[in-house]
Design a protein around this motif. Structure first.
Motif, PDB file in Angstrom:
ATOM      1  N   ASN A 101       0.790  -1.226   0.000  1.00 13.22           N
ATOM      2  CA  ASN A 101       0.000   0.000   0.000  1.00 13.22           C
ATOM      3  C   ASN A 101       0.824   1.280   0.000  1.00 13.22           C
ATOM      4  OD1 ASN A 101      -1.467  -2.281   1.473  1.00 13.22           O
ATOM      5  ND2 ASN A 101      -3.172  -0.928   1.022  1.00 13.22           N
ATOM      6  N   LEU A 102       2.138   1.167   0.040  1.00 15.49           N
ATOM      7  CA  LEU A 102       2.993   2.347   0.032  1.00 15.49           C
ATOM      8  C   LEU A 102       3.461   2.596  -1.406  1.00 15.49           C
ATOM      9  CD1 LEU A 102       5.650   3.159   2.735  1.00 15.49           C
ATOM     10  CD2 LEU A 102       5.894   3.913   0.380  1.00 15.49           C
ATOM     11  N   LEU A 103       3.117   3.776  -1.937  1.00 17.01           N
ATOM     12  CA  LEU A 103       3.402   4.086  -3.333  1.00 17.01           C
ATOM     13  C   LEU A 103       4.141   5.408  -3.462  1.00 17.01           C
ATOM     14  CD1 LEU A 103      -0.082   3.261  -4.937  1.00 17.01           C
ATOM     15  CD2 LEU A 103       1.902   1.748  -4.782  1.00 17.01           C
ATOM     16  N   SER A 104       4.636   5.663  -4.664  1.00 17.61           N
ATOM     17  CA  SER A 104       5.183   6.965  -5.033  1.00 17.61           C
ATOM     18  C   SER A 104       5.045   7.107  -6.540  1.00 17.61           C
ATOM     19  CB  SER A 104       6.660   7.083  -4.617  1.00 17.61           C
ATOM     20  OG  SER A 104       7.436   6.118  -5.305  1.00 17.61           O
ATOM     21  N   GLY A 105       5.268   8.320  -7.047  1.00  9.85           N
ATOM     22  CA  GLY A 105       5.239   8.517  -8.487  1.00  9.85           C
ATOM     23  C   GLY A 105       3.939   9.073  -9.026  1.00  9.85           C
ATOM     24  N   LEU A 106       3.295  10.007  -8.289  1.00 10.16           N
ATOM     25  CA  LEU A 106       2.092  10.649  -8.809  1.00 10.16           C
ATOM     26  C   LEU A 106       2.413  11.356 -10.128  1.00 10.16           C
ATOM     27  CD1 LEU A 106       0.572  12.349  -5.623  1.00 10.16           C
ATOM     28  CD2 LEU A 106      -0.474  10.525  -6.969  1.00 10.16           C
ATOM     29  N   ALA A 110     -14.865   4.470  -2.721  1.00 14.49           N
ATOM     30  CA  ALA A 110     -14.344   4.650  -1.354  1.00 14.49           C
ATOM     31  C   ALA A 110     -12.824   4.541  -1.266  1.00 14.49           C
ATOM     32  CB  ALA A 110     -15.001   3.649  -0.406  1.00 14.49           C
ATOM     33  N   PRO A 111     -12.086   5.372  -2.019  1.00 19.18           N
ATOM     34  CA  PRO A 111     -10.620   5.358  -1.872  1.00 19.18           C
ATOM     35  C   PRO A 111     -10.206   5.936  -0.525  1.00 19.18           C
ATOM     36  CG  PRO A 111     -11.289   7.228  -3.196  1.00 19.18           C
ATOM     37  CD  PRO A 111     -12.541   6.427  -2.928  1.00 19.18           C
ATOM     38  N   HIS A 112      -9.034   5.529  -0.066  1.00 21.47           N
ATOM     39  CA  HIS A 112      -8.510   6.054   1.204  1.00 21.47           C
ATOM     40  C   HIS A 112      -7.023   6.295   0.995  1.00 21.47           C
ATOM     41  CE1 HIS A 112      -8.766   6.881   5.494  1.00 21.47           C
ATOM     42  NE2 HIS A 112      -7.641   6.204   5.658  1.00 21.47           N
ATOM     43  N   ILE A 113      -6.689   7.524   0.591  1.00 20.25           N
ATOM     44  CA  ILE A 113      -5.342   7.847   0.117  1.00 20.25           C
ATOM     45  C   ILE A 113      -4.771   8.998   0.940  1.00 20.25           C
ATOM     46  CG2 ILE A 113      -3.984   8.645  -1.854  1.00 20.25           C
ATOM     47  CD1 ILE A 113      -6.322   7.542  -3.624  1.00 20.25           C
ATOM     48  N   ALA A 114      -3.635   8.748   1.585  1.00 22.61           N
ATOM     49  CA  ALA A 114      -2.918   9.793   2.315  1.00 22.61           C
ATOM     50  C   ALA A 114      -1.613  10.084   1.584  1.00 22.61           C
ATOM     51  CB  ALA A 114      -2.639   9.361   3.748  1.00 22.61           C
ATOM     52  N   LYS A 143      -8.319  -0.381  -0.771  1.00 21.41           N
ATOM     53  CA  LYS A 143      -8.212   0.965  -1.352  1.00 21.41           C
ATOM     54  C   LYS A 143      -7.345   1.915  -0.527  1.00 21.41           C
ATOM     55  CE  LYS A 143     -10.889  -0.433  -4.571  1.00 21.41           C
ATOM     56  NZ  LYS A 143     -12.152   0.198  -4.921  1.00 21.41           N
ATOM     57  N   ARG A 144      -6.664   1.374   0.475  1.00 22.55           N
ATOM     58  CA  ARG A 144      -5.786   2.213   1.297  1.00 22.55           C
ATOM     59  C   ARG A 144      -4.449   2.414   0.584  1.00 22.55           C
ATOM     60  NH1 ARG A 144      -4.820  -1.075   6.406  1.00 22.55           N
ATOM     61  NH2 ARG A 144      -4.659  -2.687   4.792  1.00 22.55           N
ATOM     62  N   ARG A 145      -3.970   3.663   0.596  1.00 20.80           N
ATOM     63  CA  ARG A 145      -2.652   3.953   0.048  1.00 20.80           C
ATOM     64  C   ARG A 145      -1.995   5.056   0.862  1.00 20.80           C
ATOM     65  NH1 ARG A 145      -4.112   0.066  -2.117  1.00 20.80           N
ATOM     66  NH2 ARG A 145      -4.056  -0.520  -4.347  1.00 20.80           N
ATOM     67  N   TRP A 146      -0.699   4.879   1.091  1.00 24.07           N
ATOM     68  CA  TRP A 146       0.122   5.954   1.661  1.00 24.07           C
ATOM     69  C   TRP A 146       1.142   6.310   0.598  1.00 24.07           C
ATOM     70  CZ3 TRP A 146       4.875   5.971   5.234  1.00 24.07           C
ATOM     71  CH2 TRP A 146       5.061   7.253   5.784  1.00 24.07           C
ATOM     72  N   ILE A 147       1.007   7.494   0.027  1.00 24.92           N
ATOM     73  CA  ILE A 147       1.856   7.922  -1.078  1.00 24.92           C
ATOM     74  C   ILE A 147       2.913   8.878  -0.547  1.00 24.92           C
ATOM     75  CG2 ILE A 147       1.925   9.124  -3.282  1.00 24.92           C
ATOM     76  CD1 ILE A 147      -0.917   8.187  -3.791  1.00 24.92           C
ATOM     77  N   VAL A 148       4.174   8.548  -0.799  1.00 21.46           N
ATOM     78  CA  VAL A 148       5.298   9.381  -0.370  1.00 21.46           C
ATOM     79  C   VAL A 148       5.995   9.908  -1.616  1.00 21.46           C
ATOM     80  CG1 VAL A 148       7.499   9.462   0.848  1.00 21.46           C
ATOM     81  CG2 VAL A 148       5.608   8.083   1.768  1.00 21.46           C
TER      82      VAL A 148
END
Length: 443
Positions: free
Chosen positions: A134-139, A213-217, A165-170
């Motif tokens: 669930n940890l992503l990057s590259g928007l 119902a996305p859950h994106i931080a 649908k949980r994501r933590w984007i760094v």
């Protein structure tokens, strides 16, 4: 109620020009560790509240990262891991436990990555499956973000999409993300604004590409210079960046040979976090208990919404201070194993939002006249305007007529901690009067 003749705070002499205000224990050399001079605002110690505050304190000696940077990363990662079920209601709006932040610090001295890596170290131990998947990057585009959490295609038997649908984007280079959002025809800004609200996402020209119902931080890293260079009025007016908490960070320790946190320390902390996060995911609506509701109604909400005059970049950047305060308070509460927000959680959240405002003022070059607390700014401005005669207790009372005595005491005490402000007794008939004074520090 009579106006006070004497300010309800311990009188003290005006500070000598150039004297630095006291700093909280994270930024003082109380433990023998070498700590560099901090060039920007300092957060109120109240932000380090509860489990998340104790965790930051435990990890602080193991990293050069700014404690407030570690704190906001932990709050954001925790909110992402909790999922979409925990929420609070503000009017007719449903707010999930999503915390987005821009950690803003110099390329060399900000230690932005170190703050994220410290939070990731703990989260990996507490929830290894989450950090793996669930940890992503590259928007890069709105469509790309939707693809990363899309629903399955009902026309295809073997396409379940993304169940979680949980994501933590760094984003370690958030300036690149800002540039992509500015491209002509880019949908990234609009999709991000919807994602912050937890709204369903979709692209009209591709029916199968939608998200329920996305859950994106999101955590973004950027330097002050790059942020100022890339921000445009149209972007702020569009509302993309007021969904982020701007958090100024600076290296807090000089650790030439640190080997990081002891694995046993991380495992011990992770055991507690694992239980807390699992329980938080089962929570539904979060409310304020009665003392917190009273504090919100009579103090915090008026401070956030009633004392902010004017407009411009700072007001645009901090336009969502009220809902963010409650979102933060919710995450603080859930990490303390509470399903109701209590006074300490609300005070911690308010202090962090005030620090965010001070960070924005510092980064945007608005000078030292902005503290991050609108009421304190109002008092400081009145003291400066009073000139050599000083500001009397009666004038303080009139300035904050709707505030109670404790709140006026708090503001006066906070002002007296700021370099250049002090108090003096003015002789008179009977009891001496105390006035607040401002003596600009020497350059």
């Amino acid at each position: 109620m009579n106006a006070p003749d004497l300010l309800e705070a311990e009188p003290r002499q005006a500070p000598a020009p150039g004297r630095q205000a006291p700093r909280n224990d994270f930024y003082d050399d109380l433990d023998g560790l070498e700590r560099p001079t901090r060039p920007g605002p300092v957060p109120d110690p109240a932000v380090f509240q509860g489990l998340v505050g104790r965790t930051v304190r435990e990890l602080d000696p193991t990293t050069e990262a700014d404690p407030v940077g570690v704190l906001v990363n932990l709050l954001s990662a925790a909110g992402a891991q909790m999922g979409a079920d925990p929420h609070l209601r503000i009017g007719n709006d449903r707010h999930p436990a999503l915390i987005w932040a821009l950690t803003i610090g110099a390329t060399a001295a900000g230690r932005k990555g170190a703050a994220t890596n410290t939070a990731r170290l703990l989260l990996t131990a507490a929830a290894p499956g989450f950090t793996k998947d669930n940890l992503l990057s590259g928007l890069s585009s709105g469509e790309g973000l939707i693809e990363a959490v899309r629903d399955g295609d009902p026309t295809k038997k073997d396409d379940p999409g993304h169940i979680d649908k949980r994501r933590w984007i760094v984003e370690s280079e958030y300036g690149i993300t800002m540039a992509r959002a500015r491209r002509e025809g880019s949908s990234l800004g609009g999709v991000l604004r919807q994602a912050w609200n937890g709204e369903d996402l979709g692209v009209m020209n591709r029916e199968a590409l939608k998200v329920t119902a996305p859950h994106i931080a999101i955590i973004g890293h950027i330097s002050p210079r790059e942020l100022r260079a890339k921000m445009q009025d149209s972007e702020m007016a569009g509302g993309t960046y007021n969904r982020y908490l701007p958090i100024f960070v600076h290296r807090n320790l000089i650790l030439a040979e640190s080997r990081g946190a002891d694995p046993q320390l991380v495992d011990n902390l992770a055991a507690t976090w694992r239980t807390v996060l699992a329980d938080a995911r089962q929570t539904g609506e979060v409310t304020l208990d009665e003392p917190a509701r009273k504090l919100w109604r009579e103090d915090v909400y008026p401070a956030l919404c009633g004392d902010e005059d004017g407009d411009g970049p700072l007001a645009e950047f901090t336009a969502r201070a009220a809902p963010y305060t409650l979102r933060l308070a919710m995450v603080y509460a859930l990490l303390d194993h509470h399903r109701q927000i209590q006074e300490d959680h609300l005070r911690a959240a308010h202090a962090l939002v005030n620090y965010s405002r001070a960070s924005a003022a510092h980064v945007l070059g608005m000078g030292a006249d902005t503290t991050g607390d609108p009421k304190l700014d109002k008092l400081a401005a009145a003291v400066r305007a009073a000139g050599p005669r000083g500001l009397t207790g009666e004038e303080v009372y009139k300035l904050f007529r709707k505030a109670n005595k404790d709140e006026r005491n708090r503001l006066v005490a906070a002002l007296l901690q700021i370099d250049g402000y002090g108090s003096a007794q003015i002789p008179g008939t009977g009891r001496h009067a105390t006035v607040l004074l401002y003596a600009p520090p020497a350059d």
